[in-house]
Enzyme design. Structure first.
Site, PDB file in Angstrom:
ATOM      1  CE  LYS A 131      76.125  45.732  55.137  1.00 47.96           C
ATOM      2  NZ  LYS A 131      76.176  44.643  56.325  1.00 47.96           N
ATOM      3  CG  ASP A 133      75.102  43.869  51.478  1.00 49.54           C
ATOM      4  OD1 ASP A 133      74.097  43.746  51.793  1.00 49.54           O
ATOM      5  OD2 ASP A 133      76.440  43.808  52.068  1.00 49.54           O
TER       6      ASP A 133
END
Length: 330
Positions: free
Chosen positions: A40, A167
Site C-alpha cells: 500500500k 494496516d
C-alpha cells in the site's frame, strides 16, 4: 522487521494505514493454498495528537499498489514460518511474525490447533512503510481459512485483522479506503482510473513507533488539528485525475521521517528532478513514493532514481490493486 505497527502504552499494536476477497475450502487432495496480497501507499496520512493510551487518531487514505507478497499455507505438524525474497533475512520467523499470529488467532477462534507451515515469498520492501508485514498477516489469514475449510465470515476475518494491527484490514480489502480511528475502521473509496507510481527503496528500515514518537516531539506544545480526509484528494481518486492527486498528496509522518533520516530528502529531490509529478514518504518510511503521469514516465523516473545513488533500488507499480486473493490452484 517494521510491520507498519505503532505500539500503544499498553503494548498493543496498530498500523498506519477493494473488493471482497474470494475464499473457499480446499479441493480434494489439495495440499497447499497460496494467497497474493498487495503493498500500500498512503496518499494521505493525517495524524492527530497522541491520546492517553499512546495511540493517535488518523485519517489514513490507503491505496493498494501492484507489488505483492505471496503466502503459502501447507499442512504441518506444528506452526512454522519460512521466507524467501529480497531482505528475507530481516523477516522474523518466530511467533512475532504477523503471518504466524494470524494463523494462531484464526485457529483459536475455531478451537483448532494452528498446525501449518507458512511460506512467505517477499516482494514488498521490508520495513519500508508499505505494510509488508501487515500484508503477510492478511495473506496468512486468508490462506489458513481456505486450507482449513473454515469459511469464516468476512466481517470476522476483518475483526481478526484489526486485532493483528491497523494496516492489516486494508491488506485484506485492497483497492482504496479511508481508515479512521486508529486506522483500522475502513470506508472503501471509489477510484476512477489507474495511477502510476515509482517506489524508491532505502537501505535499512524505520521503526513506525519511533517515527510516531518523533511526530509527538516535533508537535509538542502545538495545537494538532483533528485528522480529516482531504475532499480534494478524495475527488481526485474518484475521477482518476493524476494531476489533481499529485497536488493533494500529504503525509504528516514525512517531517518526522525526514528528521530521523535526513538523507531521504535527496531521494525525494532526485525523483522530482527526474519528472515525477509529486513525491512523498510512504507511510512511516523510509520508502519514498513518486506519482508519475504514465508507464513510460515511471520507467524514466525509476532509472533516474537508481542512477542517482540516493536509494538502493526503485520499483514501478500501478494502483489500485486488489486485496488478498487466492492464487488459482493448478
Amino acid at each position: 522487521m517494521s510491520d507498519g505497527t505503532e505500539r500503544g502504552n499498553d503494548g498493543t499494536e496498530r498500523g498506519n494505514g477493494g473488493t471482497e476477497p474470494v475464499r473457499g475450502g480446499t479441493d480434494e487432495g489439495r495440499r497447499s493454498v497460496t494467497v497474493r496480497v498487495p503493498a500500500k501507499v498512503n496518499v494521505q496520512l493525517a495524524v492527530g495528537a497522541a491520546r492517553p493510551d499512546g495511540f493517535h487518531d488518523l485519517a489514513n487514505v490507503f491505496l493498494a499498489v501492484s507489488l505483492y507478497d505471496e503466502v503459502t499455507a501447507t499442512p504441518a505438524g506444528t506452526l512454522t514460518v519460512t521466507c524467501e525474497g529480497p531482505d528475507a533475512d530481516k523477516v522474523p520467523l518466530d511467533r512475532t511474525n504477523l503471518a504466524a499470529r494470524a494463523a494462531e488467532l484464526l485457529a483459536a477462534r475455531h478451537g483448532i490447533a494452528p498446525d501449518v507451515h507458512l511460506h512467505i515469498a517477499k516482494d514488498i520492501p521490508v520495513a519500508g512503510g508499505m505494510a509488508g508485514g501487515s500484508a503477510d498477516g492478511a495473506g496468512a489469514l486468508l490462506a489458513c481459512d481456505a486450507l482449513w475449510g473454515l469459511n469464516t465470515p468476512r466481517a470476522e476475518l476483518l475483526d481478526i485483522c484489526a486485532e493483528l494491527g491497523s494496516d492489516v484490514p486494508f491488506s485484506l480489502v485492497g483497492g482504496a479506503a479511508l481508515g479512521t480511528g486508529r486506522g483500522e475502521k475502513l470506508t472503501e473509496l471509489p477510484v476512477g482510473g489507474a495511477f502510476h507510481w515509482v517506489f524508491a527503496v532505502a537501505d535499512g528500515g524505520l521503526s513506525t513507533p519511533v517515527v510516531f514518537g518523533e511526530f509527538d516531539r516535533l508537535t509538542e506544545g502545538t495545537d494538532v488539528p483533528e485528522p480529516a480526509a482531504s475532499p480534494a484528494l478524495l475527488e481526485a481518486l474518484r475521477t482518476g485525475d493524476t494531476t489533481a492527486l499529485a497536488g493533494a498528496l500529504a503525509n504528516d509522518l514525512q517531517a518526522p521521517a525526514l528528521s530521523l533520516r535526513p538523507s531521504l530528502a535527496a531521494t525525494l529531490a532526485a525523483g522530482t528532478d527526474a519528472g515525477a509529478l509529486a513525491a512523498l514518504v510512504s507511510g512511516s518510511g523510509p520508502t519514498t513514493a513518486f506519482l508519475v503521469k504514465d508507464a513510460e514516465a515511471a520507467q524514466a523516473v525509476a532509472a533516474a532514481l537508481t542512477a542517482s545513488g540516493t536509494c538502493r533500488t526503485a520499483r514501478t507499480a500501478t494502483s489500485p490493486a486488489p486485496g488478498a486473493r487466492l492464487v488459482p490452484y493448478g
